[in-house]
Design a protein around this motif. Structure first.
Motif, PDB file in Angstrom:
ATOM      1  N   ARG A   1       0.832  -1.203   0.000  1.00 26.58           N
ATOM      2  CA  ARG A   1       0.000   0.000   0.000  1.00 26.58           C
ATOM      3  C   ARG A   1       0.866   1.253   0.000  1.00 26.58           C
ATOM      4  O   ARG A   1       0.473   2.279  -0.562  1.00 26.58           O
ATOM      5  N   CYS A   2       2.041   1.186   0.618  1.00 24.07           N
ATOM      6  CA  CYS A   2       2.966   2.319   0.560  1.00 24.07           C
ATOM      7  C   CYS A   2       3.429   2.585  -0.871  1.00 24.07           C
ATOM      8  O   CYS A   2       3.778   3.726  -1.209  1.00 24.07           O
ATOM      9  N   LEU A   3       3.436   1.543  -1.714  1.00 22.93           N
ATOM     10  CA  LEU A   3       3.876   1.663  -3.104  1.00 22.93           C
ATOM     11  C   LEU A   3       2.710   1.896  -4.057  1.00 22.93           C
ATOM     12  O   LEU A   3       2.874   1.784  -5.272  1.00 22.93           O
ATOM     13  N   ASP A   4       1.533   2.213  -3.509  1.00 26.71           N
ATOM     14  CA  ASP A   4       0.331   2.401  -4.320  1.00 26.71           C
ATOM     15  C   ASP A   4      -0.010   1.131  -5.091  1.00 26.71           C
ATOM     16  O   ASP A   4      -0.409   1.171  -6.249  1.00 26.71           O
ATOM     17  N   VAL A   5       0.177   0.008  -4.429  1.00 21.60           N
ATOM     18  CA  VAL A   5      -0.226  -1.290  -4.963  1.00 21.60           C
ATOM     19  C   VAL A   5      -1.204  -1.899  -3.954  1.00 21.60           C
ATOM     20  O   VAL A   5      -0.834  -2.770  -3.165  1.00 21.60           O
ATOM     21  N   PRO A   6      -2.449  -1.428  -3.946  1.00 19.85           N
ATOM     22  CA  PRO A   6      -3.408  -1.887  -2.922  1.00 19.85           C
ATOM     23  C   PRO A   6      -3.984  -3.256  -3.246  1.00 19.85           C
ATOM     24  O   PRO A   6      -5.194  -3.411  -3.471  1.00 19.85           O
ATOM     25  N   TRP A   7      -3.108  -4.255  -3.278  1.00 20.05           N
ATOM     26  CA  TRP A   7      -3.571  -5.634  -3.481  1.00 20.05           C
ATOM     27  C   TRP A   7      -4.594  -5.994  -2.399  1.00 20.05           C
ATOM     28  O   TRP A   7      -5.591  -6.662  -2.667  1.00 20.05           O
ATOM     29  N   GLY A   8      -4.358  -5.532  -1.190  1.00 19.94           N
ATOM     30  CA  GLY A   8      -5.299  -5.755  -0.103  1.00 19.94           C
ATOM     31  C   GLY A   8      -5.827  -4.439   0.420  1.00 19.94           C
ATOM     32  O   GLY A   8      -5.081  -3.457   0.556  1.00 19.94           O
ATOM     33  N   GLU A   9      -7.135  -4.409   0.714  1.00 16.49           N
ATOM     34  CA  GLU A   9      -7.757  -3.248   1.333  1.00 16.49           C
ATOM     35  C   GLU A   9      -8.238  -3.671   2.721  1.00 16.49           C
ATOM     36  O   GLU A   9      -8.915  -4.685   2.858  1.00 16.49           O
ATOM     37  N   PRO A  10      -7.885  -2.899   3.775  1.00 21.56           N
ATOM     38  CA  PRO A  10      -8.373  -3.255   5.110  1.00 21.56           C
ATOM     39  C   PRO A  10      -9.900  -3.313   5.126  1.00 21.56           C
ATOM     40  O   PRO A  10     -10.569  -2.417   4.618  1.00 21.56           O
ATOM     41  N   ASP A  11     -10.434  -4.376   5.683  1.00 25.38           N
ATOM     42  CA  ASP A  11     -11.879  -4.576   5.730  1.00 25.38           C
ATOM     43  C   ASP A  11     -12.341  -4.373   7.165  1.00 25.38           C
ATOM     44  O   ASP A  11     -12.108  -5.210   8.034  1.00 25.38           O
ATOM     45  N   GLU A  12     -12.987  -3.234   7.415  1.00 20.81           N
ATOM     46  CA  GLU A  12     -13.419  -2.902   8.766  1.00 20.81           C
ATOM     47  C   GLU A  12     -14.895  -3.188   8.985  1.00 20.81           C
ATOM     48  O   GLU A  12     -15.459  -2.866  10.019  1.00 20.81           O
ATOM     49  N   ARG A  13     -15.562  -3.788   8.011  1.00 15.85           N
ATOM     50  CA  ARG A  13     -16.995  -4.021   8.128  1.00 15.85           C
ATOM     51  C   ARG A  13     -17.323  -5.047   9.200  1.00 15.85           C
ATOM     52  O   ARG A  13     -18.411  -5.049   9.762  1.00 15.85           O
ATOM     53  N   ARG A  14     -16.414  -5.942   9.482  1.00 17.80           N
ATOM     54  CA  ARG A  14     -16.707  -7.017  10.434  1.00 17.80           C
ATOM     55  C   ARG A  14     -16.605  -6.554  11.881  1.00 17.80           C
ATOM     56  O   ARG A  14     -17.020  -7.239  12.795  1.00 17.80           O
ATOM     57  N   GLY A  15     -16.049  -5.364  12.071  1.00 19.73           N
ATOM     58  CA  GLY A  15     -16.089  -4.749  13.387  1.00 19.73           C
ATOM     59  C   GLY A  15     -15.234  -5.409  14.450  1.00 19.73           C
ATOM     60  O   GLY A  15     -15.513  -5.292  15.641  1.00 19.73           O
ATOM     61  N   SER A  16     -14.181  -6.111  14.093  1.00 22.04           N
ATOM     62  CA  SER A  16     -13.314  -6.734  15.094  1.00 22.04           C
ATOM     63  C   SER A  16     -12.511  -5.661  15.813  1.00 22.04           C
ATOM     64  O   SER A  16     -11.943  -4.777  15.192  1.00 22.04           O
ATOM     65  N   THR A  17     -12.479  -5.727  17.144  1.00 21.11           N
ATOM     66  CA  THR A  17     -11.743  -4.737  17.911  1.00 21.11           C
ATOM     67  C   THR A  17     -10.478  -5.317  18.538  1.00 21.11           C
ATOM     68  O   THR A  17      -9.775  -4.632  19.263  1.00 21.11           O
ATOM     69  N   GLY A  18     -10.187  -6.558  18.309  1.00 18.38           N
ATOM     70  CA  GLY A  18      -8.992  -7.171  18.867  1.00 18.38           C
ATOM     71  C   GLY A  18      -7.743  -6.578  18.253  1.00 18.38           C
ATOM     72  O   GLY A  18      -7.674  -6.320  17.062  1.00 18.38           O
ATOM     73  N   THR A  19      -6.723  -6.339  19.094  1.00 20.31           N
ATOM     74  CA  THR A  19      -5.493  -5.739  18.588  1.00 20.31           C
ATOM     75  C   THR A  19      -4.663  -6.722  17.785  1.00 20.31           C
ATOM     76  O   THR A  19      -3.718  -6.322  17.110  1.00 20.31           O
ATOM     77  N   PHE A  20      -4.974  -8.004  17.872  1.00 12.36           N
ATOM     78  CA  PHE A  20      -4.173  -8.998  17.166  1.00 12.36           C
ATOM     79  C   PHE A  20      -4.841  -9.501  15.898  1.00 12.36           C
ATOM     80  O   PHE A  20      -4.357 -10.439  15.278  1.00 12.36           O
ATOM     81  N   ARG A  21      -5.931  -8.898  15.478  1.00 11.70           N
ATOM     82  CA  ARG A  21      -6.660  -9.386  14.305  1.00 11.70           C
ATOM     83  C   ARG A  21      -6.703  -8.296  13.235  1.00 11.70           C
ATOM     84  O   ARG A  21      -6.789  -7.103  13.529  1.00 11.70           O
TER      85      ARG A  21
END
Length: 799
Positions: free
Chosen positions: A469-489
């Motif tokens: 993502r730093c290289l403008d290659v967003p192969w993955g987009e963070p998915d926040e729809r599932r609402g997980s609040t765990g710091t390890f997930r």
């Protein structure tokens, strides 16, 4: 004639089959294919079975990789099949179109060369029907490849998406390789533009060019190449000639003259549009005059990259694309029972989504498709018939199911593969190695990825996705729809796009590995950052992407911006990202001691600057500061530092003693201190009572209540005294003032959970929220006025 011309439609399966039969019959000494000659060295890779189409040749300027273009190939592309045949039979193959470096030079003075471009689309540059566009001139991070002006060539003769020939080259609309100006060409005559397949289809009485193509080519043994040449000759006689096409064709004829000296049997595979110009009699002097001034100075490089059928589709703006690449793949690879096998695949798509589709459905849909073909006078059922049959029988008229079949089968979601060893930039090679190590295979399909950062493999995957993502290659987009609040997930949505290949080439100037390139990009961004919040976001990126090498530069930028910025809200806005960095560092195994020191320094400045900044605020300013206070309060809790938490709560306590504090802030701070244990419920009740006395305006009281109750309604559910205070205050608000404060009250209580609102209502109705002297009186006359409306809403008479 020493050569034979096979005029084809780019990505036409019927043309591909016809070319294979013709080559077997001719057995040429050499094969010339429309394409960039600089890519000749890559042709041999077609013999490697690991090179799986759809793939594309990627060409780019060595000194400016942003100037690039693609030449896509599918398994059903005639050029691909011709190349495969020649390589398998030991026949030399050459691309003989105008060199790519010449094309970059020729676009120098193009009218739209410097025009900003909009959403990703495949270029239809003059003389560019097969190549899939060029990259944006705006540099890394601006746009992806194929972003030339989509309207620049709307008047060219082969501008239809169903062009049977078209060109196979590419041009650039960015900085130029040469300073000699564009290659000259004769002015275009004022003739009418034309869509070749549309013209031929109309002459045959068809209103749908794709249906005409299916009937006369796909459902027949083979197109007659002599007939195609004759038809194209007639079409070009009344068409608007592109001067750039004339230059390209002059170069092709020049190559043909050279090849005739050394070979007897020559096979030429090119877009049908060019065949009349190649077979016509032009002198070498004439062609040399057209080519004069087209000297190459810059170097270009080529490689193979994966492609997708989605990017091969004409609706992506790709001029030589087809409407249904998945359907054409099926036509080319299926030798018998084309319709039944297609409908079996459609049924499989539906079953994968849980739709009950039986063999009986497939049989009935097949019969319907064949009956429709007969009724419509077609030799065989085509895409229109199988689509209508699938919609009526398999999908039972459901458009969403039919759209699913269209996306999965008609267009297709196939992603090609390129083997190791293909010449490419070191950065791309490093990415391939990282992908193998992380066991993450690129796919054109949307894929959900759930990561547990406590596992080494998942942590490595997270680092890689953040670095890209730093290289403008967003192969993955963070998915926040599932609402997980765990710091390890972490949850990601993955999808590989072909344009990422060119972005990797662009980013290769920043480093030979993903880590090195991402580090350089973050350092450059820190140097350019204009605000403190931008720098703190980059510091969080350093942690998420595991870029310790970039952290010193970011910390220096952070110190500089923090020293220059005296606005307390800017300082507060910077703290949450830094606190997350400190908190999550334990899970990501990163050293965050330096970041923790920065957070403590910023908090110290906030403690000193916050009290004076909270004075005399408007409603809007108070709401903004309230949000910043909430964010910092959460950030301090994340730090897990008891001493820091105590200093923060001391600051909030001092703020609540100010007489000029806005009611919204006073209520909110009281709630925060109560929840933190600094204020007892009795003390909070006393403050609430003072704010809701008769001497305080209703608007001020409503703002105080909004701030106090913003944390949720559980407090009122479990504290009768506080509930009674609020209830008595509400009952005492005068009618004229109640209208004024109602929006604030609705906004406050509307944030409560449904169960909280219900519980509060039940407690009030049961008298637990009432003072001992209050009584509930029901006005039956007023209540009766609502009965007609209630009856209309419920659909039954209420008395």
């Amino acid at each position: 004639m020493p050569e034979r011309y096979y005029g084809i439609r780019h990505h036409g399966p019927g043309s591909a089959r016809a070319v294979l039969r013709a080559l077997e019959e001719q057995r040429p000494d050499i094969l010339l294919v429309e394409g960039p000659p600089e890519a000749d060295e890559l042709i041999a890779w077609a013999a490697d079975d690991r090179l799986q189409p759809p793939v594309a040749l990627l060409g780019y300027a060595a000194d400016n990789p942003r100037r690039a273009a693609f030449w896509p190939f599918a398994v059903f592309s005639p050029e691909w099949q011709a190349i495969k045949w020649a390589v398998a039979n030991g026949v030399p193959v050459r691309f003989f179109d105008l060199p790519f470096a010449h094309r970059l030079t020729a676009r120098k003075a193009a009218p739209n060369a410097d025009k900003p471009t909009d959403p990703p689309t495949m270029d239809r540059s003059p003389g560019d029907e097969h190549a899939a566009g060029t990259s944006s001139p705006d540099g890394p991070g601006s746009e992806g490849p194929g972003l030339a002006d989509p309207d620049a060539n709307a008047d060219r003769p082969d501008a239809g998406n169903v062009d049977p020939g078209g060109a196979d080259g590419a041009t650039a609309n960015a900085d130029e390789l040469d300073d000699d100006g564009p290659m000259p060409g004769p002015p275009a005559p004022e003739l009418r533009p034309v869509d070749p397949i549309g013209e031929l289809a109309a002459a045959a009485g068809y209103d749908d060019p794709e249906r005409w193509w299916e009937d006369v080519v796909e459902h027949r043994q083979a197109p007659a190449f002599e007939a195609i040449e004759e038809a194209m000759t007639e079409v070009r006689a009344g068409a608007l000639e592109d001067p750039y096409d004339l230059v390209r064709e002059a170069h092709m004829r020049t190559v043909l003259r050279q090849v005739r000296r050394t070979h007897n049997e020559i096979a030429v595979v090119c877009g049908a549009w060019h065949v009349p110009a190649l077979s016509a009699k032009f002198t070498a002097t004439h062609d040399a005059a057209l080519l004069k001034g087209g000297r190459r100075r810059g170097k270009v490089r080529f490689t193979w990259v994966p492609w997708t059928y989605g990017r091969l589709a004409s609706w992506q703006g790709y001029g030589a694309g087809v409407d249904s690449p998945g359907w054409y793949h099926h036509l080319f690879t299926t030798t018998d029972e084309v319709v039944p096998r297609w409908l079996v695949g459609a049924a499989g798509v539906l079953r994968d989504e849980g739709v009950d589709t039986s063999p009986a459905h497939v049989i009935e849909a097949t019969r319907l498709a064949e009956a429709l073909a007969t009724m419509r006078g077609r030799p065989l059922a085509g895409l229109a018939e199988v689509t209508d049959a699938a919609g009526a029988v398999l999908c039972e008229g459901d458009d969403l199911r039919l759209q699913l079949i269209g996306r999965r089968l008609v267009v297709g979601e196939r992603l090609g593969e390129v083997p190791e060893g293909v010449p490419t930039v070191p950065l791309a090679r490093d990415l391939e190695a990282r992908q193998r190590a992380a066991r993450l295979k690129p796919s054109a399909l949307d894929r959900a990825l759930d990561l547990d950062l406590r596992k080494d493999t998942d942590l490595a995957r997270s680092h890689l996705l953040h670095q890209l993502r730093c290289l403008d290659v967003p192969w993955g987009e963070p998915d926040e729809r599932r609402g997980s609040t765990g710091t390890f997930r972490e949850e990601w949505a993955l999808r590989w796009q072909p344009e990422f290949s060119i972005r990797l080439v662009e980013a290769s100037g920043y480093g030979t590995t993903v880590v090195a390139a991402a580090t350089t990009q973050v350092e450059a961004a820190a140097a350019k950052a204009a605000t403190l919040a931008e720098v703190t976001a980059l510091l969080e990126t350093c942690l998420l992407a595991d870029l310790p090498g970039a952290r010193p530069a970011v910390l220096r930028a952070l110190d500089a911006r923090a020293a220059e910025d005296a606005d307390v809200t800017h300082l507060m806005a910077a703290i949450p990202a830094l606190a997350r960095t400190v908190r999550y560092g334990d899970v990501r195994r990163s050293d965050v001691a330096a970041v923790a020191a920065v957070v403590r320094g910023l908090l110290a400045r906030v403690y000193a600057a916050l009290p004076p900044a909270a004075s005399g605020l408007s409603d809007e300013a108070a709401a903004g500061l309230r949000d910043h206070i909430d964010a910092v309060h959460t950030a301090v809790a994340l730090l897990g530092d008891d001493a820091e938490r105590a200093r923060w709560l001391d600051t909030l306590t001092a703020l609540t003693t100010r007489d000029d504090l806005h009611g919204l802030l006073a209520g909110r701070l009281t709630r925060l201190l109560h929840d933190a244990g600094r204020l007892s419920t009795g003390d909070a009740g006393l403050r609430l009572g003072r704010a809701l006395t008769a001497g305080v305006s209703a608007a001020t009281g409503a703002a105080w209540v909004e701030g106090f109750l913003a944390g949720g309604g559980l407090l009122l559910m479990h504290d009768d005294a506080l509930l009674a205070l609020v209830d008595d205050w509400l009952a005492a608000i005068p009618a004229d003032a109640f209208t004024e404060v109602l929006p604030l009250l609705r906004r406050t209580f509307g944030t409560f959970a449904t169960g909280e609102r219900r519980g509060i209502g039940e407690r009030v109705a049961g008298g637990k929220g009432k003072s001992r002297t209050s009584t509930a009186v029901l006005d039956h006359e007023t209540a009766a006025l609502s009965l007609p409306t209630l009856s209309a809403l419920l659909g039954r008479r209420i008395e």
